[in-house]
Motif scaffolding. Structure first.
Motif, PDB file in Angstrom:
ATOM      1  N   GLY A  27       0.706  -1.269   0.060  1.00 19.95           N
ATOM      2  CA  GLY A  27       0.166  -0.201   0.190  1.00 19.95           C
ATOM      3  C   GLY A  27       0.784   1.250  -0.124  1.00 19.95           C
ATOM      4  O   GLY A  27       0.234   2.344   0.063  1.00 19.95           O
ATOM      5  N   SER A  28       2.080   1.373   0.182  1.00 20.91           N
ATOM      6  CA  SER A  28       2.956   2.574   0.169  1.00 20.91           C
ATOM      7  C   SER A  28       3.939   2.686  -0.740  1.00 20.91           C
ATOM      8  O   SER A  28       4.746   3.570  -0.594  1.00 20.91           O
ATOM      9  CB  SER A  28       3.459   2.273   1.740  1.00 20.91           C
ATOM     10  OG  SER A  28       4.520   1.172   1.589  1.00 20.91           O
ATOM     11  N   ALA A  29       3.887   2.079  -2.106  1.00 17.52           N
ATOM     12  CA  ALA A  29       4.864   2.348  -3.061  1.00 17.52           C
ATOM     13  C   ALA A  29       4.800   3.632  -3.242  1.00 17.52           C
ATOM     14  O   ALA A  29       5.937   4.521  -3.541  1.00 17.52           O
ATOM     15  CB  ALA A  29       4.816   1.324  -4.136  1.00 17.52           C
ATOM     16  N   ALA A  67      -3.065   0.415  -2.594  1.00 17.86           N
ATOM     17  CA  ALA A  67      -2.166   1.575  -2.616  1.00 17.86           C
ATOM     18  C   ALA A  67      -3.142   2.540  -3.379  1.00 17.86           C
ATOM     19  O   ALA A  67      -2.537   3.676  -3.437  1.00 17.86           O
ATOM     20  CB  ALA A  67      -0.867   1.266  -3.646  1.00 17.86           C
ATOM     21  N   LEU A  68      -4.331   2.328  -3.574  1.00 23.49           N
ATOM     22  CA  LEU A  68      -5.098   3.479  -4.341  1.00 23.49           C
ATOM     23  C   LEU A  68      -5.269   4.730  -3.755  1.00 23.49           C
ATOM     24  O   LEU A  68      -5.012   5.771  -4.165  1.00 23.49           O
ATOM     25  CB  LEU A  68      -6.589   3.001  -4.471  1.00 23.49           C
ATOM     26  CG  LEU A  68      -7.523   3.843  -5.411  1.00 23.49           C
ATOM     27  CD1 LEU A  68      -6.671   4.038  -6.893  1.00 23.49           C
ATOM     28  CD2 LEU A  68      -8.679   2.996  -5.722  1.00 23.49           C
ATOM     29  N   GLU A  79      -9.783   5.011 -15.798  1.00 23.69           N
ATOM     30  CA  GLU A  79     -10.556   6.286 -15.554  1.00 23.69           C
ATOM     31  C   GLU A  79     -10.573   6.823 -14.138  1.00 23.69           C
ATOM     32  O   GLU A  79     -10.875   8.158 -13.999  1.00 23.69           O
ATOM     33  CB  GLU A  79     -12.080   5.912 -15.961  1.00 23.69           C
ATOM     34  CG  GLU A  79     -12.399   5.663 -17.388  1.00 23.69           C
ATOM     35  CD  GLU A  79     -11.969   6.767 -18.170  1.00 23.69           C
ATOM     36  OE1 GLU A  79     -12.557   7.940 -17.988  1.00 23.69           O
ATOM     37  OE2 GLU A  79     -11.293   6.707 -19.158  1.00 23.69           O
ATOM     38  N   ILE A  80     -10.197   6.122 -12.955  1.00 26.15           N
ATOM     39  CA  ILE A  80     -10.101   6.431 -11.900  1.00 26.15           C
ATOM     40  C   ILE A  80      -9.000   7.722 -11.947  1.00 26.15           C
ATOM     41  O   ILE A  80      -8.865   8.612 -11.393  1.00 26.15           O
ATOM     42  CB  ILE A  80      -9.899   5.353 -10.767  1.00 26.15           C
ATOM     43  CG1 ILE A  80     -11.298   4.713 -10.661  1.00 26.15           C
ATOM     44  CG2 ILE A  80      -9.400   5.934  -9.503  1.00 26.15           C
ATOM     45  CD1 ILE A  80     -11.127   3.360  -9.814  1.00 26.15           C
ATOM     46  N   SER A  96      -2.024  -4.021  -5.561  1.00 28.34           N
ATOM     47  CA  SER A  96      -1.450  -2.789  -5.242  1.00 28.34           C
ATOM     48  C   SER A  96      -2.236  -1.835  -5.761  1.00 28.34           C
ATOM     49  O   SER A  96      -2.793  -0.652  -5.171  1.00 28.34           O
ATOM     50  CB  SER A  96      -0.161  -2.655  -5.400  1.00 28.34           C
ATOM     51  OG  SER A  96       0.500  -3.494  -4.405  1.00 28.34           O
ATOM     52  N   THR A  97      -2.112  -1.834  -7.327  1.00 30.44           N
ATOM     53  CA  THR A  97      -2.629  -0.659  -7.951  1.00 30.44           C
ATOM     54  C   THR A  97      -4.327  -0.217  -7.820  1.00 30.44           C
ATOM     55  O   THR A  97      -4.617   0.849  -7.646  1.00 30.44           O
ATOM     56  CB  THR A  97      -2.455  -0.795  -9.447  1.00 30.44           C
ATOM     57  OG1 THR A  97      -1.034  -1.167  -9.552  1.00 30.44           O
ATOM     58  CG2 THR A  97      -2.520   0.397 -10.304  1.00 30.44           C
ATOM     59  N   TYR A  98      -4.945  -1.458  -7.930  1.00 28.96           N
ATOM     60  CA  TYR A  98      -6.361  -1.389  -8.194  1.00 28.96           C
ATOM     61  C   TYR A  98      -6.907  -1.214  -6.578  1.00 28.96           C
ATOM     62  O   TYR A  98      -8.317  -0.829  -6.254  1.00 28.96           O
ATOM     63  CB  TYR A  98      -7.129  -2.437  -8.722  1.00 28.96           C
ATOM     64  CG  TYR A  98      -6.754  -2.497 -10.272  1.00 28.96           C
ATOM     65  CD1 TYR A  98      -5.530  -2.683 -10.713  1.00 28.96           C
ATOM     66  CD2 TYR A  98      -8.039  -2.392 -10.866  1.00 28.96           C
ATOM     67  CE1 TYR A  98      -5.450  -2.733 -12.064  1.00 28.96           C
ATOM     68  CE2 TYR A  98      -7.789  -2.178 -12.386  1.00 28.96           C
ATOM     69  CZ  TYR A  98      -6.741  -2.639 -13.018  1.00 28.96           C
ATOM     70  OH  TYR A  98      -6.465  -2.802 -14.283  1.00 28.96           O
TER      71      TYR A  98
END
Length: 310
Positions: free
Chosen positions: A77-79, A120-121, A183-184, A115-117
């Motif tokens: 979550g922290s990259a 880490a959002l 889109e986000i 992580s991406t979705y």
């Protein structure tokens, strides 16, 4: 008007220098690694990779690494927060004259779809809002691949994962729709975003080269065919990756300051050709064909391209 590349029109124009060397412990046939290898040919070696925990964790097992660049490991979550710290440190060193500006480094986050979705959002949203100058490279294999192929927000409708198996209540497997992270991100108004596939190497190289023109957050969603999680022979990775684009399931596009351009318009083969190659969709065809689920997947693709083509 059709999208035209400016820098990469022939395969021989792809740099021959390698920055991701052979011998990684990643799974055979990993499509994400193939995309990273191609991307690194443009990114070069003056890079700090900030690696969120995931499949690419295996890119570095001390003291060995296939990268000829620097590497920082973070939680899932922290990259983006780690990238902020690295970028700030570089800027301070340059401002104090302790690092020549010509020796500045690119900051690249490596994250899977988990992580991406998902995890880490919020960290990513903050980094984009602060206009952090970094690349975000997501290898999207549509599951939490490194921990047992569990459902992620990128898992598509109809796929079977270890936490969304086929059952009486859910014979089609996953019933959620894949989150539209493109889109986000676009709602945050970053200067550059793109989707890429290693089976379209000129398109991929062109996009990484174009992104260098823009300062700020830059997103790359890389299609990462996953033999281990998607249950197909690694020899078919190129076929799966190409069919995802040719069937219209993975649109190749870029967005510059929010304006979206599709960089390749496929003639669109039926989605069945893509689904049938993978064990994660086998239950849609055996022992009983699930026509309703297959039509649902095809309809989603048709609706997308109908919107694109007007």
């Amino acid at each position: 008007m059709a999208w035209e590349p400016h820098m990469f029109k022939e395969l021989h124009q792809i740099p021959r220098e390698e920055h991701v060397f052979p011998g990684t412990p990643l799974c055979a046939g990993c499509g994400g690694l193939e995309s990273l290898r191609l991307a690194s040919k443009v990114l070069g070696s003056h890079v700090v990779y900030v690696n969120a925990a995931g499949c690419f964790t295996n890119l570095a097992a001390f003291p060995f690494t296939p990268l000829d660049a620097s590497w920082l490991y973070t939680t899932m979550g922290s990259a983006p927060a780690g990238a902020q710290g690295v970028r700030d440190a570089l800027d301070v060193l340059i401002a104090k004259g302790r690092l020549p500006k010509e020796e500045d480094l690119k900051v690249v986050v490596l994250g899977g779809d988990g992580s991406t979705y998902d995890m880490a959002l919020s960290s990513t949203s903050g980094a984009i809002t602060r206009k952090l100058d970094f690349y975000y490279f997501c290898y999207d294999n549509e599951a939490y691949g490194n921990t047992g192929v569990q459902l992620s927000p990128a898992t598509p409708y109809g796929a079977r994962t270890s936490t969304s198996p086929c059952g009486v209540q859910h014979p089609a497997g996953t019933t959620q729709e894949k989150k539209d992270i493109f889109e986000i991100w676009r709602a945050h108004k970053p200067p550059y975003m793109a989707t890429v596939s290693p089976r379209f190497p000129l398109d991929l190289e062109e996009k990484f080269a174009r992104a260098e023109e823009y300062r700020g957050p830059k997103l790359f969603l890389a299609f990462a065919a996953c033999p281990t999680g998607w249950l197909f022979d690694p020899a078919y990775t190129p076929d799966v990756a190409r069919l995802a684009v040719e069937c219209g399931l993975w649109p190749l596009k870029e967005a510059i300051n929010g304006t979206v351009t599709h960089t390749y318009i496929p003639k669109r083969k039926p989605v069945e050709e893509y689904l049938k190659l993978q064990g994660r969709f086998r239950h849609l065809f055996e022992p009983t064909r699930q026509d309703e689920a297959i039509r649902h997947i095809q309809a989603r693709v048709d609706d997308y391209w109908k919107q694109v083509n007007g």
